[in-house]
Structures are given as structure tokens and as C-alpha cells.
Design an enzyme around this catalytic site. Structure first.
Site, PDB file in Angstrom:
ATOM      1  CG  HIS A  74     109.051  16.163 -24.167  1.00  0.00           C
ATOM      2  ND1 HIS A  74     109.178  14.159 -23.484  1.00  0.00           N
ATOM      3  CD2 HIS A  74     109.144  16.405 -22.686  1.00  0.00           C
ATOM      4  CE1 HIS A  74     110.289  14.572 -22.398  1.00  0.00           C
ATOM      5  NE2 HIS A  74     110.270  16.185 -22.161  1.00  0.00           N
ATOM      6  CG  ASP A  93     106.260  18.835 -16.446  1.00  0.00           C
ATOM      7  OD1 ASP A  93     107.080  19.640 -15.357  1.00  0.00           O
ATOM      8  OD2 ASP A  93     106.591  18.181 -16.272  1.00  0.00           O
ATOM      9  CD  GLU A 126     106.731  11.566 -23.145  1.00  0.00           C
ATOM     10  OE1 GLU A 126     107.459  12.485 -24.647  1.00  0.00           O
ATOM     11  OE2 GLU A 126     107.153  10.860 -22.181  1.00  0.00           O
ATOM     12  CG  ASN A 180     110.079  12.376 -27.047  1.00  0.00           C
ATOM     13  OD1 ASN A 180     110.555  13.728 -26.029  1.00  0.00           O
ATOM     14  ND2 ASN A 180     109.465  11.258 -26.621  1.00  0.00           N
TER      15      ASN A 180
HETATM   16  C1  GLP Z   1     111.174  16.385 -18.593  1.00  0.00           C
HETATM   17  C2  GLP Z   1     110.007  17.716 -18.249  1.00  0.00           C
HETATM   18  C3  GLP Z   1     110.544  18.925 -18.672  1.00  0.00           C
HETATM   19  C4  GLP Z   1     111.865  18.741 -19.173  1.00  0.00           C
HETATM   20  C5  GLP Z   1     113.088  17.725 -20.047  1.00  0.00           C
HETATM   21  C6  GLP Z   1     114.228  18.422 -20.441  1.00  0.00           C
HETATM   22  O1  GLP Z   1     110.563  15.689 -19.253  1.00  0.00           O
HETATM   23  N1  GLP Z   1     109.389  17.464 -17.936  1.00  0.00           N
HETATM   24  O2  GLP Z   1     109.729  20.140 -18.630  1.00  0.00           O
HETATM   25  O3  GLP Z   1     112.295  20.385 -20.430  1.00  0.00           O
HETATM   26  O4  GLP Z   1     112.320  17.189 -18.729  1.00  0.00           O
HETATM   27  O5  GLP Z   1     114.374  17.861 -19.821  1.00  0.00           O
HETATM   28  P1  GLP Z   1     116.275  18.770 -19.579  1.00  0.00           P
HETATM   29  O6  GLP Z   1     116.346  19.912 -18.739  1.00  0.00           O
HETATM   30  O7  GLP Z   1     116.908  17.922 -17.756  1.00  0.00           O
HETATM   31  O8  GLP Z   1     116.705  17.948 -20.780  1.00  0.00           O
END
Ligand code: GLP
Length: 240
Positions: free
Chosen positions: A137, A67, A142, A135
Site C-alpha cells: 500500500h 493520510d 490498500e 502489502n
Molecule cells: C502507514 C502509512 C503509510 C506508510 C506505511 C509504512 O500505513 N499510512 O504512509 O508508508 O505505514 O510505514 P512504515 O514507514 O512505518 O513502515
């Protein structure tokens, strides 16, 4: 789903690296699906240390990122393309031309999604690395995203904007939209490793592993994948 519970973040990163190393050793031109966020940074550090020490090579590996924020590109140090270079690509022997990510500054968002979907259709991912949002995702899919989704533009939820604001100077600077691979693109990977650490991920991890398979918890779709491994620390596993 295979579940590996380890003590802490460091152990989680090392377990994930074992799988990564096996994949890229077995197939020199493996196709990797890569993620951003704090979760995979330890894995990327393991890959860098190993590659610098003469271990696995990534010179024929191709990579596809999940993404990117709409409106950001490499000129912003908050972009995911910047993150990937700073935390991995600039420190291993992968060729930058073999790395792919949605162009956050694309003038025509629909055409950009079509371009990325065509690339994904032509390249099967051998190993997809994932983190999980608090959440539930995955990537930026989402809650409520159709399981059949492909690369698309999403409106980020308030929850995600708040979670991700820690990486920006202020919450106002967090982009409100992002490009993301869809859930069906992710499910097309041959092998998936999803990592989670910390108590704030415990509820999402419960939904991922034990909850109903529902579009309300995007990660729950992984229960239907034939080769998915969850690697998490004790805090993230505390509700299992
Ligand atoms: C973002 C990314 C996800 C990631 C998530 C969790 O929203 N788009 O790919 O898994 O955050 O992030 P973190 O690893 O910093 O907790």
C-alpha cells in the site's frame, strides 16, 4: 523508475534529503507531499539539522500530508497531525498554517474528503514523499483500491492494523478507518520519492518495481509515473 540501492537506513535518508534539498532550494514556495511512518523520520531529521544550520528554508513551502486516522486529531499523540509536528514541523521554519492534513475528527467525512480534494486540485505537489506498506500500500490505499481514486475513507486491512499496532499500546487501540489521498492524487505529483528499508518490505518493493501494474499492488501504479525514484536499502532490495 529510477532505483537507488544504498547500504542502510541512514544512507537512504541522506539520498532522499539530497532530492528534497534540491527541490526546496530551486523553488522557495515548493509544495511538498509528506508521509508518516518510520520510513521518512530519517529524512525529516536531515531536513531539521540542515534548516537549523542555516540551510534550506521552508518559510514559503506548503505541505500536504497523505493520510490521517479517522477519530484522531492533534489531541492524540498517535494521530498523524501530531506525528508531523513532533517529527518535523515544530523543528523547521515552515508556517503551521501552510501545512495541511485531513481532519480525523471531521463530523462529515464526505465533506472532508471533498475539501481535501479541492485543495489538492488547486495545489500541484512538486515533490511527494512516500513509504510503502508491507502489502504494497501507499498512503492508506490498500490492495484493490482503484487507480482512479481520490481522497476517501478506507477500512484498514488486518495486515495494516497489525503492522501499525507497534506504535499503539495495544492492537485494540489502532483505528480501523483512515482518510487517505487517493492514487490519482498521488500520481498528480510532479516528482515522487518512495523509500523502503528492511527485509519485511522486500516483497512489496518487488511488486512496486518488477511486478505487474495491478490494483492488487497499489504501489505498482508508480511504474507509470514519469519521475519516480525508489531509494531503498539492500535488505528491501533483496528480491530485485
Ligand atoms: C502507514 C502509512 C503509510 C506508510 C506505511 C509504512 O500505513 N499510512 O504512509 O508508508 O505505514 O510505514 P512504515 O514507514 O512505518 O513502515
Amino acid at each position: 523508475m529510477n532505483i537507488i540501492v544504498v547500504k542502510d537506513y541512514d544512507a537512504m535518508s541522506k539520498e532522499a534529503f539530497k532530492i528534497m534539498k534540491a527541490v526546496v532550494t530551486d523553488k522557495k514556495d515548493a509544495v511538498l507531499g509528506l508521509a508518516t511512518g518510520s520510513t521518512p523520520i530519517g529524512l525529516y531529521k536531515e531536513m531539521i539539522a540542515d534548516c537549523k544550520a542555516g540551510g534550506a528554508s521552508y518559510k514559503d513551502v506548503r505541505a500536504f500530508n497523505l493520510d490521517e486516522y479517522v477519530g484522531l486529531d492533534y489531541s492524540s499523540d498517535q494521530s498523524y497531525v501530531y506525528f508531523m509536528r513532533a517529527n518535523l514541523f515544530d523543528h523547521i521554519d515552515i508556517k503551521l498554517e501552510n501545512t495541511n492534513i485531513e481532519n480525523g475528527k471531521a463530523a462529515d467525512a464526505e465533506a472532508e474528503c471533498a475539501r481535501y480534494n479541492a485543495l489538492l486540485a488547486a495545489n500541484t505537489i512538486d515533490l511527494q514523499i512516500l513509504g510503502i506498506g508491507s502489502n504494497g500500500h501507499i498512503a492508506f490505499n490498500e490492495p484493490g483500491t482503484p487507480f482512479a481514486s481520490v481522497t476517501h475513507v478506507v477500512d484498514l486491512t488486518e495486515n495494516t492494523i497489525k503492522d501499525n499496532s507497534r506504535l499503539f499500546k495495544s492492537i485494540d487501540e489502532v483505528p480501523r478507518k483512515a482518510f487517505t489521498m487517493g492514487l490519482s492524487n498521488i500520481m498528480a505529483a510532479k516528482k515522487i520519492v518512495i523509500m523502503a528499508n528492511g527485509a519485511n518490505k522486500a516483497k512489496a518493493v518487488y511488486g512496486l518495481v518488477r511486478g505487474e501494474v495491478t490494483e492488487d499492488v497499489p504501489a505498482s501504479i508508480l511504474q507509470n509515473h514519469a519521475d519516480c525514484t525508489l531509494i531503498c536499502d539492500e535488505a528491501a532490495a533483496s528480491l530485485l
